[in-house]
Motif scaffolding. Structure first.
Motif, short mmCIF file in Angstrom:
data_model
loop_
_atom_site.label_atom_id
_atom_site.label_comp_id
_atom_site.label_asym_id
_atom_site.label_seq_id
_atom_site.Cartn_x
_atom_site.Cartn_y
_atom_site.Cartn_z
N PHE A 104 0.83 -1.21 0.00
CA PHE A 104 0.00 0.00 0.00
C PHE A 104 0.87 1.27 0.00
N ARG A 105 2.00 1.19 0.71
CA ARG A 105 2.91 2.33 0.77
C ARG A 105 3.45 2.65 -0.63
N ALA A 106 3.78 1.58 -1.37
CA ALA A 106 4.32 1.75 -2.72
C ALA A 106 3.30 2.37 -3.66
N ARG A 107 2.03 2.24 -3.34
CA ARG A 107 0.94 2.79 -4.16
C ARG A 107 0.40 4.10 -3.59
N SER A 108 1.10 4.61 -2.59
CA SER A 108 0.73 5.90 -1.96
C SER A 108 -0.69 5.87 -1.40
N ALA A 109 -1.10 4.71 -0.92
CA ALA A 109 -2.44 4.56 -0.34
C ALA A 109 -2.34 4.62 1.18
N LYS A 110 -3.22 5.37 1.79
CA LYS A 110 -3.27 5.46 3.24
C LYS A 110 -4.18 4.36 3.78
N ILE A 111 -3.88 3.87 4.97
CA ILE A 111 -4.66 2.79 5.57
C ILE A 111 -5.32 3.33 6.84
N GLU A 112 -6.61 3.05 6.97
CA GLU A 112 -7.32 3.40 8.20
C GLU A 112 -8.18 2.23 8.63
N CYS A 113 -8.25 2.04 9.93
CA CYS A 113 -8.98 0.90 10.50
C CYS A 113 -9.93 1.40 11.57
N LEU A 114 -11.11 0.79 11.66
CA LEU A 114 -12.10 1.23 12.63
C LEU A 114 -11.65 0.99 14.06
N ASN A 115 -10.91 -0.11 14.28
CA ASN A 115 -10.56 -0.51 15.65
C ASN A 115 -9.07 -0.39 15.96
N PHE A 116 -8.32 0.23 15.04
CA PHE A 116 -6.87 0.39 15.29
C PHE A 116 -6.38 1.61 14.53
N LYS A 117 -5.54 2.38 15.17
CA LYS A 117 -4.99 3.57 14.53
C LYS A 117 -3.57 3.30 14.07
N PHE A 118 -3.36 3.39 12.75
CA PHE A 118 -2.03 3.22 12.19
C PHE A 118 -1.21 4.47 12.44
N ASP A 119 0.00 4.28 12.97
CA ASP A 119 0.88 5.39 13.31
C ASP A 119 2.24 5.12 12.69
N GLU A 120 2.76 6.07 11.92
CA GLU A 120 4.03 5.88 11.22
C GLU A 120 5.25 6.13 12.10
N THR A 121 5.05 6.42 13.40
CA THR A 121 6.19 6.62 14.30
C THR A 121 6.82 5.28 14.65
N PRO A 122 8.09 5.26 15.11
CA PRO A 122 8.71 3.99 15.49
C PRO A 122 7.89 3.24 16.55
N GLU A 123 7.35 4.01 17.52
CA GLU A 123 6.55 3.37 18.56
C GLU A 123 5.27 2.77 17.96
N GLY A 124 4.66 3.51 17.05
CA GLY A 124 3.43 3.02 16.41
C GLY A 124 3.69 1.77 15.59
N GLU A 125 4.81 1.75 14.85
CA GLU A 125 5.15 0.58 14.05
C GLU A 125 5.42 -0.64 14.95
N PHE A 126 6.03 -0.38 16.14
CA PHE A 126 6.32 -1.47 17.07
C PHE A 126 5.01 -2.08 17.57
N ILE A 127 4.07 -1.23 17.97
CA ILE A 127 2.78 -1.72 18.47
C ILE A 127 2.03 -2.46 17.37
N GLU A 128 2.09 -1.91 16.15
CA GLU A 128 1.42 -2.55 15.02
C GLU A 128 1.99 -3.94 14.76
N THR A 129 3.32 -4.08 14.84
CA THR A 129 3.97 -5.38 14.64
C THR A 129 3.54 -6.38 15.71
N ILE A 130 3.47 -5.89 16.95
CA ILE A 130 3.04 -6.77 18.05
C ILE A 130 1.60 -7.24 17.82
N MET A 131 0.73 -6.31 17.40
CA MET A 131 -0.66 -6.67 17.14
C MET A 131 -0.77 -7.67 15.98
N ALA A 132 0.05 -7.48 14.94
CA ALA A 132 0.05 -8.42 13.81
C ALA A 132 0.55 -9.79 14.25
N ALA A 133 1.57 -9.80 15.11
CA ALA A 133 2.10 -11.07 15.61
C ALA A 133 1.06 -11.78 16.48
#
Length: 456
Positions: A104-133
């Protein structure tokens, strides 16, 4: 950030199976919630892409997701926001989650989720990875739990996969979903398997034609019965009342369902399949020549051929010898003449009353001998079952003390063979003993045939 009046929203919805789509209305509920979210954000819905499969974690195996990415590729200059109902609908595998994020990043598309907020900060990416795991862990745990439940159910004698031809599932109190005979298909399958075991159908191709003669027999999307389906029917222990599964390492477990054939019939089928190949019966023999294959040449002893000769006004049927080394080569006999002569012979086959009495006495002696043999065989089978159980118990004890994998594997193969032997012996114990009067009932029809074969 996109300005509200510029952003176009693309909604993605997913459920794990067709049944969830049909029974739970999951896709419709997700789309409704996403549309409410889009309206609150002030976006415009450009398209909705649904999926009804999981794809095993790989988003490129989902048709809806592939279509969504293609939609974005077709409009590279447009800014899109991809809307998900829940993070689990995004990807339930850590690696695929990160790959999809990059897609999605390569296509310049933004992602939004009703129950989770995507954050491009290092902390946000860490939490997102944990949630994906965490999502990946839940998916694998669910898969393991389902597999364990399916294995346990099969160990208890219940088939858990698609019902084979001749069976259907029915919810039975105390059993849950249980396989039951699906008539009239069950009778067709039984007749086909028993016909192959007895030699009535010499080849699987003949058995396939028997199934094709019944319009109700299940076919593929092309309306055909493939040869593999015939092979599966002949080799499936489920029809003999037993469950086998290489996936769950189960071998000849007694099933809770009713068997369509006996284990003895199943064994006969396997012996015939492993025997020498036979040429398929010709389909064009027809019923024009009743003695085709029976009548032989008086000089060379080779079965006579048959053909229709074309006359001036009509066609004439003949039997003829086509063995070139025979003195009667090329000589023909009118069909009606040969078959009428055969009919006269059959009419003369009427045994005398004394021969009838002798035959009845012989059948009675054979019947009594067979009953005694059945009783002896039942007693012998019980002894052999007890002996097999002792051997299995001894081998299990040896496995517990063994450390060599090759030795353990040999013991396990031997136990499997003994289990199959027990199954066959137990099947023999279920053979019904003929009730009183059965002899006279069966013999009457036989003697009626012998009294005057020409009538039949």
């Amino acid at each position: 950030m996109y300005e509200n009046n510029q952003a176009q929203a693309v909604i993605y919805c997913r459920v794990s199976s067709k049944s969830q789509e049909e029974e739970g209305h999951g896709l419709q509920s997700q789309e409704t919630r996403c549309r409410e979210f889009v309206a609150a954000k002030g976006y415009q819905v450009a398209a909705v892409f649904p999926d009804t499969i999981t794809g095993g974690g790989d988003f490129m195996k989902r048709p809806g997701m592939v279509a969504l990415l293609s939609f974005l590729d077709a409009q590279p200059d447009q800014n899109f926001v991809v809307i998900f109902d829940d993070l689990k609908r995004f990807a339930r595998d850590t690696r695929f989650h990160l790959d999809l994020r990059e897609a999605f990043r390569a296509r310049s598309a933004k992602i939004e989720c009703l129950n989770f907020k995507f954050d491009e900060t290092p902390e946000g990416e860490f939490i997102e990875t944990i949630m994906a795991a965490q999502g990946a862990l839940e998916r694998k745990q669910n898969g393991r739990q389902v597999s364990q439940k399916m294995k346990a159910r099969m160990q208890n004698g219940y088939w858990v996969h698609t019902a084979p031809a001749g069976y259907r599932y029915k919810t039975v109190k105390g059993h849950g979903k249980l396989l039951i005979a699906d008539e009239p298909l069950a009778s067709i399958v039984r007749e086909g398997i028993e016909g192959y075991a007895s030699g009535r159908y010499q080849t699987q191709a003949e058995l396939k034609r028997f199934f094709e003669a019944h319009p109700d027999f299940p076919r593929n999307k092309k309306g055909e019965i493939v040869q593999q389906r015939v092979t599966d029917i002949l080799t499936h222990p489920l029809y003999a009342g037993y469950i086998c599964s290489k996936v769950y390492d189960l071998d000849w477990r007694k099933g809770q369902h009713e068997a369509l054939i006996s284990v003895e019939t199943y064994d006969k089928v396997q012996q015939r399949r492993n025997g020498s190949a036979k040429a398929p019966a010709r389909r064009n023999i027809g019923e024009d020549f009743a003695l085709r294959g029976f009548a032989t040449c008086g000089d060379c002893g080779v079965p006579l051929r048959s053909s229709w000769a074309k006359g001036k006004y009509k066609r004439y049927p003949y039997y003829l010898c086509q063995t070139k080394s025979c003195e009667s080569y090329g000589k023909s006999i009118p069909r009606d003449k040969l078959e009428d002569a055969f009919g006269e012979v059959v009419k003369s086959l009427q045994p005398s009353p004394s021969l009838f009495a002798l035959a009845k006495a012989m059948f009675r002696n054979a019947w009594d001998a067979r009953l005694n043999q059945m009783q002896g065989a039942a007693q012998s089978a019980k002894c052999q079952i007890a002996d097999a159980e002792k051997q299995i118990e001894a081998l299990l004890g040896r496995i517990m003390n063994a450390t060599n994998d090759t030795v353990i594997g040999t013991y396990e193969e031997k136990i499997g063979e003994l289990e199959k032997t027990k199954v066959r012996l137990q099947d023999k114990l279920t053979y019904p003993v003929p009730y009183p009067g059965r002899f006279d009932e069966m013999l009457e029809l036989s003697l009626k045939f012998l009294a005057n074969p020409w009538k039949l």
